[in-house]
Design an enzyme around this catalytic site. Structure first.
Site, short mmCIF file in Angstrom:
data_model
loop_
_atom_site.label_atom_id
_atom_site.label_comp_id
_atom_site.label_asym_id
_atom_site.label_seq_id
_atom_site.Cartn_x
_atom_site.Cartn_y
_atom_site.Cartn_z
N GLY A 33 0.76 -1.24 0.00
CA GLY A 33 0.00 0.00 0.00
C GLY A 33 0.78 1.29 0.00
O GLY A 33 0.21 2.37 -0.15
N GLU B 257 3.94 -6.74 1.40
CA GLU B 257 3.37 -7.04 0.08
C GLU B 257 3.26 -5.79 -0.78
O GLU B 257 2.17 -5.40 -1.18
CB GLU B 257 1.96 -7.63 0.25
CG GLU B 257 1.85 -8.85 1.12
CD GLU B 257 0.40 -9.22 1.45
OE1 GLU B 257 -0.51 -8.37 1.29
OE2 GLU B 257 0.18 -10.35 1.86
N PRO B 258 4.36 -5.13 -1.08
CA PRO B 258 4.26 -3.93 -1.91
C PRO B 258 4.01 -4.29 -3.37
O PRO B 258 4.60 -5.23 -3.89
CB PRO B 258 5.63 -3.26 -1.75
CG PRO B 258 6.56 -4.39 -1.47
CD PRO B 258 5.77 -5.44 -0.73
N GLY B 259 3.12 -3.59 -4.01
CA GLY B 259 2.88 -3.77 -5.45
C GLY B 259 3.20 -2.48 -6.18
O GLY B 259 4.16 -2.37 -6.94
N ARG B 260 2.39 -1.47 -5.89
CA ARG B 260 2.49 -0.20 -6.60
C ARG B 260 3.90 0.41 -6.51
O ARG B 260 4.43 0.89 -7.51
CB ARG B 260 1.48 0.80 -6.02
CG ARG B 260 1.31 2.07 -6.82
CD ARG B 260 0.41 3.05 -6.07
NE ARG B 260 -0.86 2.47 -5.69
CZ ARG B 260 -1.95 2.48 -6.46
NH1 ARG B 260 -1.93 3.07 -7.64
NH2 ARG B 260 -3.07 1.93 -6.04
N ARG C 46 -6.78 4.09 -15.11
CA ARG C 46 -6.71 4.77 -13.80
C ARG C 46 -7.31 6.17 -13.79
O ARG C 46 -8.03 6.51 -12.84
CB ARG C 46 -5.26 4.79 -13.28
CG ARG C 46 -4.69 3.36 -13.07
CD ARG C 46 -3.37 3.35 -12.32
NE ARG C 46 -3.56 3.83 -10.97
CZ ARG C 46 -3.32 5.05 -10.56
NH1 ARG C 46 -2.81 5.94 -11.39
NH2 ARG C 46 -3.57 5.40 -9.33
N CYS D 86 -15.32 5.94 -27.40
CA CYS D 86 -16.57 6.71 -27.47
C CYS D 86 -17.20 6.92 -26.10
O CYS D 86 -18.32 6.47 -25.84
CB CYS D 86 -17.54 5.99 -28.39
SG CYS D 86 -16.79 5.62 -29.96
N GLU D 87 -16.48 7.55 -25.21
CA GLU D 87 -17.01 7.90 -23.88
C GLU D 87 -16.28 9.16 -23.44
O GLU D 87 -15.07 9.25 -23.61
CB GLU D 87 -16.65 6.82 -22.84
CG GLU D 87 -17.43 5.56 -22.98
CD GLU D 87 -17.36 4.71 -21.70
OE1 GLU D 87 -17.11 5.26 -20.60
OE2 GLU D 87 -17.55 3.50 -21.83
N TYR E 41 -0.98 -1.32 -12.02
CA TYR E 41 -2.41 -1.18 -12.31
C TYR E 41 -2.64 -0.48 -13.65
O TYR E 41 -3.58 0.27 -13.83
CB TYR E 41 -3.13 -0.47 -11.14
CG TYR E 41 -2.83 -1.12 -9.81
CD1 TYR E 41 -3.36 -2.36 -9.51
CD2 TYR E 41 -1.95 -0.54 -8.89
CE1 TYR E 41 -3.05 -3.00 -8.33
CE2 TYR E 41 -1.63 -1.18 -7.70
CZ TYR E 41 -2.19 -2.41 -7.43
OH TYR E 41 -1.87 -3.05 -6.26
C1 LIG Z 1 -3.47 -4.84 -3.62
C2 LIG Z 1 -2.85 -5.51 -2.46
C3 LIG Z 1 -1.52 -5.26 -2.13
C4 LIG Z 1 -0.64 -4.29 -2.88
O1 LIG Z 1 -1.04 -2.97 -2.74
P1 LIG Z 1 -0.11 -1.81 -3.38
O2 LIG Z 1 -0.85 -0.58 -3.09
O3 LIG Z 1 -0.01 -2.10 -4.82
O4 LIG Z 1 1.20 -1.87 -2.68
C5 LIG Z 1 -0.96 -5.98 -1.09
N1 LIG Z 1 -1.70 -6.86 -0.37
C6 LIG Z 1 -3.00 -7.11 -0.65
C7 LIG Z 1 -3.73 -8.09 0.16
C8 LIG Z 1 -3.61 -6.44 -1.70
O5 LIG Z 1 -4.90 -6.68 -1.97
#
Ligand SMILES: *Cc1c(COP(=O)(O)O)cnc(C)c1O
Length: 421
Positions: free
Chosen positions: A239, A275-278, A314, A346-347, A375
């Site tokens: 997050g 659990e970093p994604g973004r 997004r 077309c939106e 994303y």
């Molecule tokens: C989406 C998600 C993440 C990653 O969130 P980011 O904002 O991308 O870091 C981690 N854990 C869980 C359970 C998620 O659903």
């Protein structure tokens, strides 16, 4: 920091001019930088140095196998939210004991897939899920290692669609009910309780919500241990936000986040997962698009691009801002002008930016959407029968197409006409 920079008047991805990629693969396309992915993973890994830890990349942010392989080779684990993601991570070479399975709606099939292939743990989100997982594991003669996701009821102060840690959200169990839910888990034959999980949302730009959540997790750890549960692993979710608007955003750094984790949870002697994604993928990717037309409206100029909301949703979905820059560096001191930057779908929602100040652009010019690595491609669709756009990975002076653009035949032939027609 990323590796998309102007050099000799041309935007490069590492050592490759983006105009060269555009000439070879066509526009629009996504482009990722290996050096940036690597750097971001290492920042998290180093931020937790000194604690037993695993950085599990939340692969829903950008799940191309070339990205997963790049991170997996560095030692990253993966956080998956579906059976498909589990199989994709395995196909990319990530071992099961580095994969954690999150999500509120895991099905029996998905549980079986992960149990059969090997899994580090399930992050369980409800009592009914617990019952089903226990039954599935028992049938297979296995014990499913689990953490239970608690909802700490803190305000992550982010966009409503990506806040997950408030009591009104569908995620986790209320922390106030943790005692009875852990007792139930301990009584189920197919489950092995090993820890606690929490994830409060995405694009979080302050540390305070994390502090509040992790203090509650620390308290809960001690309470559950006193009840006789073995709590040896804390999954702290992802997050951490990124600066989408570079001129005026400065979210906390992974080092500060790591220090906060040590401060709030370090004394418990638990293994830490994040659990970093973004933050790993976001600024490691851009979307490159071409200007099709410059159209004069009544009171404004529209830049009509070949990229659209189906390629990068997004802005339409979260009112998100992306910095948009020309691929050919504008001459110093050139006067900027406002454009509404739109796609061909077309939106009216197919608008990337309104009254965005840009150096003058003309048909055929290339622009890059920054911070599009997370994303972006994963949320794209073929709306308007527009092909999924290619993904390209750069590594120093090399680049490779890691997902080709489908042909129209491939797209159209996916439909089948029923026999009565
Ligand atoms: C989406 C998600 C993440 C990653 O969130 P980011 O904002 O991308 O870091 C981690 N854990 C869980 C359970 C998620 O659903």
């Amino acid at each position: 920091m990323d590796h998309f920079i102007y050099r000799d008047g041309q935007l490069h991805a590492e050592d490759v001019p983006l105009a060269e990629i555009a000439a070879e693969v066509g526009t629009p396309f996504y482009c990722y930088s290996t050096a940036t992915l690597t750097r971001h993973y290492r920042l998290f890994d180093e931020a937790l140095a000194g604690m037993d830890h695993l950085v599990c990349y939340a692969m829903k942010a950008a799940s191309n196998q070339a990205i997963l392989r790049t991170l997996g080779d560095l030692g990253a684990g993966m956080d998956v939210v579906s059976g498909g993601e589990y199989l994709r991570a395995r196909a990319a070479g990530v071992p099961g004991d580095r994969i954690v399975f999150s999500g509120v709606g895991k099905t029996r099939d998905e549980m079986q897939t992960a149990l059969a292939g090997g899994i580090r743990q399930f992050n369980v989100e409800s009592e009914p899920e617990m019952q089903v997982l226990s039954a599935v594991a028992k049938d297979m003669g296995k014990m499913a290692p689990i953490t239970i996701r608690v909802n700490p009821d803190v305000d992550a102060k982010t966009h409503a669609k990506i806040a997950t840690g408030k009591s009104e959200n569908k995620f986790g169990i209320p922390i106030s009910r943790a005692r009875e839910v852990y007792a139930l888990a301990a009584s189920l034959p197919g489950l092995k309780v090993i820890g606690i999980d929490v994830h409060i949302g995405s694009q979080i730009t302050e540390l305070e919500p994390y502090r509040l959540a992790y203090e509650k997790v620390a308290e809960l750890t001690e309470m559950l241990r006193a009840e006789g549960h073995e709590i040896k692993r804390l999954d702290l979710g992802g997050g951490l936000g990124i600066p989408y608007e570079r001129s005026n955003e400065a979210p906390p750094l992974p080092t500060e986040y790591g220090a906060l984790i040590k401060d709030t949870l370090g004394h418990l002697g638990c293994e830490i997962e994040i659990e970093p994604g973004r933050l790993v993928a976001g600024n490691a990717g851009i979307m490159v698009s071409k200007v099709i037309y410059v159209k004069s409206g009544e009171d404004r100029e529209f830049l009509i691009l070949d990229g659209a909301m189906n390629d990068l949703i997004r802005p339409a979905m979260y009112d998100a801002h992306h910095d948009i820059i020309p691929v050919a560096e504008p001459a110093a001191g050139v006067e900027q002008q406002p454009y509404d930057i739109v796609g061909p779908v077309c939106e009216s929602g197919d608008t990337f930016a309104k009254q965005r100040m840009m150096a003058p652009l003309a048909t055929g010019d290339l622009v890059a959407f920054r911070s599009a690595g997370a994303y972006g491609a994963v949320m794209s669709s073929e709306y308007n029968t527009r092909p999924l756009i290619p993904e390209v990975l750069v590594h120093e002076h090399q680049f490779a197409v890691i997902r080709p653009r489908p042909t129209f035949d491939e797209m159209i032939n996916r439909d089948t006409i029923p026999p009565w027609l």
